[in-house]
Design a protein around this motif. Structure first.
Motif, PDB file in Angstrom:
ATOM      1  N   CYS A  58      -8.852  -7.591   0.284  1.00  0.00           N
ATOM      2  CA  CYS A  58      -9.197  -6.099   0.911  1.00  0.00           C
ATOM      3  C   CYS A  58     -10.355  -6.308   1.547  1.00  0.00           C
ATOM      4  CB  CYS A  58      -9.112  -5.329  -0.233  1.00  0.00           C
ATOM      5  SG  CYS A  58     -10.458  -5.608  -1.408  1.00  0.00           S
ATOM      6  N   ARG A  59     -10.879  -5.282   2.347  1.00  0.00           N
ATOM      7  CA  ARG A  59     -12.157  -5.301   2.981  1.00  0.00           C
ATOM      8  C   ARG A  59     -13.345  -5.560   2.070  1.00  0.00           C
ATOM      9  NH1 ARG A  59     -12.970   0.537   4.822  1.00  0.00           N
ATOM     10  NH2 ARG A  59     -11.578  -0.296   6.587  1.00  0.00           N
ATOM     11  N   ASN A  60     -13.418  -5.072   0.772  1.00  0.00           N
ATOM     12  CA  ASN A  60     -14.413  -5.388  -0.143  1.00  0.00           C
ATOM     13  C   ASN A  60     -14.588  -6.775  -0.478  1.00  0.00           C
ATOM     14  OD1 ASN A  60     -15.221  -2.794  -0.272  1.00  0.00           O
ATOM     15  ND2 ASN A  60     -14.016  -2.214  -1.922  1.00  0.00           N
ATOM     16  N   CYS A  61     -13.738  -7.480  -0.474  1.00  0.00           N
ATOM     17  CA  CYS A  61     -13.431  -8.941  -0.969  1.00  0.00           C
ATOM     18  C   CYS A  61     -13.627  -9.918   0.139  1.00  0.00           C
ATOM     19  CB  CYS A  61     -12.237  -9.200  -1.859  1.00  0.00           C
ATOM     20  SG  CYS A  61     -12.322  -8.078  -3.325  1.00  0.00           S
TER      21      CYS A  61
ATOM     22  N   CYS B 195      -4.676  -6.631  -3.160  1.00  0.00           N
ATOM     23  CA  CYS B 195      -5.777  -7.487  -3.045  1.00  0.00           C
ATOM     24  C   CYS B 195      -5.393  -8.638  -3.832  1.00  0.00           C
ATOM     25  CB  CYS B 195      -7.249  -6.985  -3.041  1.00  0.00           C
ATOM     26  SG  CYS B 195      -8.503  -8.236  -2.588  1.00  0.00           S
ATOM     27  N   GLN B 196      -5.487 -10.016  -3.573  1.00  0.00           N
ATOM     28  CA  GLN B 196      -5.268 -11.136  -4.275  1.00  0.00           C
ATOM     29  C   GLN B 196      -6.705 -11.661  -4.781  1.00  0.00           C
ATOM     30  OE1 GLN B 196      -3.369 -13.269  -1.128  1.00  0.00           O
ATOM     31  NE2 GLN B 196      -1.409 -13.360  -2.137  1.00  0.00           N
TER      32      GLN B 196
ATOM     33  N   LEU C 188      -0.575  -3.779  12.121  1.00  0.00           N
ATOM     34  CA  LEU C 188      -1.486  -2.603  12.588  1.00  0.00           C
ATOM     35  C   LEU C 188      -1.946  -2.137  11.294  1.00  0.00           C
ATOM     36  CD1 LEU C 188       0.691  -1.273  15.513  1.00  0.00           C
ATOM     37  CD2 LEU C 188      -1.691  -2.253  15.608  1.00  0.00           C
ATOM     38  N   LEU C 189      -0.987  -1.706  10.258  1.00  0.00           N
ATOM     39  CA  LEU C 189      -1.671  -1.002   9.020  1.00  0.00           C
ATOM     40  C   LEU C 189      -2.737  -1.990   8.525  1.00  0.00           C
ATOM     41  CD1 LEU C 189      -1.516   0.952   6.639  1.00  0.00           C
ATOM     42  CD2 LEU C 189       0.482  -0.490   5.938  1.00  0.00           C
TER      43      LEU C 189
ATOM     44  N   SER D 220      -8.717  -2.920   7.566  1.00  0.00           N
ATOM     45  CA  SER D 220      -9.505  -4.085   7.433  1.00  0.00           C
ATOM     46  C   SER D 220      -8.817  -5.164   6.077  1.00  0.00           C
ATOM     47  CB  SER D 220     -11.077  -3.894   7.327  1.00  0.00           C
ATOM     48  OG  SER D 220     -11.381  -3.124   8.484  1.00  0.00           O
ATOM     49  N   PHE D 221      -7.694  -5.092   6.360  1.00  0.00           N
ATOM     50  CA  PHE D 221      -6.964  -5.915   5.148  1.00  0.00           C
ATOM     51  C   PHE D 221      -6.450  -7.342   5.747  1.00  0.00           C
ATOM     52  CE2 PHE D 221      -3.237  -6.772   2.460  1.00  0.00           C
ATOM     53  CZ  PHE D 221      -3.828  -6.697   1.230  1.00  0.00           C
TER      54      PHE D 221
END
Lengths: 136, 136
Positions: free
Chosen positions: A131-134, B90-91, B111-112, B117-118
């Motif tokens: 994810c963005r934060n990580c 998120c891993q 796209l998703l 921002s994943f």
DNA sequence: GTCCATGCAAACGATTTGCATGCGT
DNA sequence: ACGCATGCAAATCGTTTGCATGGAC
């Protein structure tokens, strides 16, 4: 023919009898729980330890040679890494079948279920990543 | 406003403080593990027992009030029952975010991920139901 | 007042760990 | 021969269970 010996070596792992046995069993059965694997290998290699199966599954998942398939309401199963596909998971016997669908729509999933005489109850789509934060 | 009291009653369950607390926490946080829920509720209701959380989660899953989200490499999380959606898992931090996509194609998923921002690593689509062999 | 739900502690089962030995390279 | 992998037993952790008490209805 599959060269799991080479696959293990190229993943930085020693090609032991136990590891080869795990990969062959996954190829043969498709999706197995830890206990499935242990029970099957115990017949071929009676001295194998359950701890060895646990350690190897963990290692093989880390090296991305196999994939964990976590299942709602049951123990995880494991499969060889392969191209993207869909899992039909039976909530009664916990069996897992692979299927492929080009475009996933509500309708296509229903047709897929129909084709396999599978009574569809619900679907879960999970995307794994960072994810963005990580990031960074 | 949500009437969880009514939801519990109509599911044949008593509306206890503990159960209402679990549902409210799931509404607030979206996706929680057993421990997340226990830790949060322990602050509001210090006498709550971990066993009570386990028992209630099990009951609520059976009654289909909440859904188990099994996660590769981590403990399951739980969410309120709601309409179909996609999970971004998120891993690194094990967070789960909901997203919706009309038509699931490789491109749409990319796209998703991009939109959020994943960094997408792999996807898993699971259909739950009853297989041919287990019917009738 | 009845019956289900809670909280505690004990039991259980799954998974991990440490360490001496074995085996792949 | 070296160093990782195995197998065993013990330790650990997550989850379930039994039972007396409390609370929803």
């Amino acid at each position: 023919m599959n060269n799991y010996h080479e696959l293990l070596k190229s993943s930085g792992l020693k090609a032991t009898i136990q590891r080869l046995g795990i990969l062959e069993e996954l190829q043969k059965s498709g999706h197995c729980s830890i206990d499935d694997i242990y029970t099957t290998l115990k017949e071929k290699y009676p001295s194998i330890s359950l701890a060895t199966v646990y350690k190897n599954i963990q290692t093989l998942v880390e090296k991305r040679v196999i994939i964990e398939v976590p299942i709602s309401g049951a123990k995880s199963k494991y499969e060889l890494k392969k191209q993207d596909h869909i899992h039909l998971i039976c909530q009664v016997c916990n069996s897992v079948e692979d299927e492929s669908v080009e475009v996933v729509t509500q309708e296509n999933l229903m047709l897929l279920a129909q084709k396999d005489s599978f009574i569809l109850s619900r679907s879960q789509i999970n995307l794994y990543g960072v994810c963005r934060n990580c990031q960074g």
